[in-house]
Scaffold this motif. Structure first.
Motif, PDB file in Angstrom:
ATOM      1  N   TYR A   9       0.840  -1.198   0.000  1.00  0.00           N
ATOM      2  CA  TYR A   9       0.000   0.000   0.000  1.00  0.00           C
ATOM      3  C   TYR A   9       0.873   1.246   0.000  1.00  0.00           C
ATOM      4  CZ  TYR A   9      -3.741   3.165   1.507  1.00  0.00           C
ATOM      5  OH  TYR A   9      -4.651   4.180   1.594  1.00  0.00           O
ATOM      6  N   HIS A  14      -0.339   4.849  -1.632  1.00  0.00           N
ATOM      7  CA  HIS A  14      -1.646   4.871  -0.952  1.00  0.00           C
ATOM      8  C   HIS A  14      -2.808   4.950  -1.937  1.00  0.00           C
ATOM      9  CE1 HIS A  14       0.519   5.642   2.853  1.00  0.00           C
ATOM     10  NE2 HIS A  14       1.310   6.346   2.074  1.00  0.00           N
ATOM     11  N   MET A  21      -4.937  -4.417  -4.881  1.00  0.00           N
ATOM     12  CA  MET A  21      -4.021  -4.983  -3.897  1.00  0.00           C
ATOM     13  C   MET A  21      -4.022  -6.501  -3.987  1.00  0.00           C
ATOM     14  SD  MET A  21      -1.820  -4.253  -1.602  1.00  0.00           S
ATOM     15  CE  MET A  21      -2.188  -2.555  -1.258  1.00  0.00           C
ATOM     16  N   MET A  41      -7.556  -4.886   4.935  1.00  0.00           N
ATOM     17  CA  MET A  41      -7.390  -3.466   4.620  1.00  0.00           C
ATOM     18  C   MET A  41      -8.361  -2.622   5.433  1.00  0.00           C
ATOM     19  SD  MET A  41      -6.599  -3.284   0.530  1.00  0.00           S
ATOM     20  CE  MET A  41      -6.391  -1.508   0.572  1.00  0.00           C
TER      21      MET A  41
END
Length: 103
Positions: A9, A14, A21, A41
């Protein structure tokens, strides 16, 4: 797995959400379910960047009055200042929406 998700991440500025992901983890050799990535997450407070919605610029209806076509689609002027035509458009930027008007 949480440490791997957090590292990826941060490496990806970000930006990645759970779906990207999950794919990135698969490419890195981690076999994990997408729902697990979503859960981990969410537990860590990691969210991907969300796209902004396009502005709704017009709401056409049958009863809405339309502007008259004063030039009858003939956009040629015989002399200066005889015919003026304008338009507006919306451009999405990282800072938000920008409006450009052309005359």
């Amino acid at each position: 797995m949480t440490a791997a998700i957090t590292t990826m991440y941060e490496e990806n500025y970000h930006v990645y959400g759970a779906r990207k992901m999950w794919k990135e983890l698969g490419r890195a050799g981690h076999q994990v379910a997408r729902c697990t990535v979503e859960r981990l997450m969410r537990a860590e407070g990691l969210k991907g960047v969300q796209r902004a919605k396009s502005p709704r610029t017009t709401r056409p209806r049958a009863e809405t009055e339309r502007p008259a076509d004063l030039v009858e689609r003939k956009f040629v002027a015989e002399r200066p200042n005889q015919l003026w035509v304008a338009d507006i458009t919306y451009i999405r930027t990282y800072a938000g929406w920008v409006y450009a008007a052309f005359i």
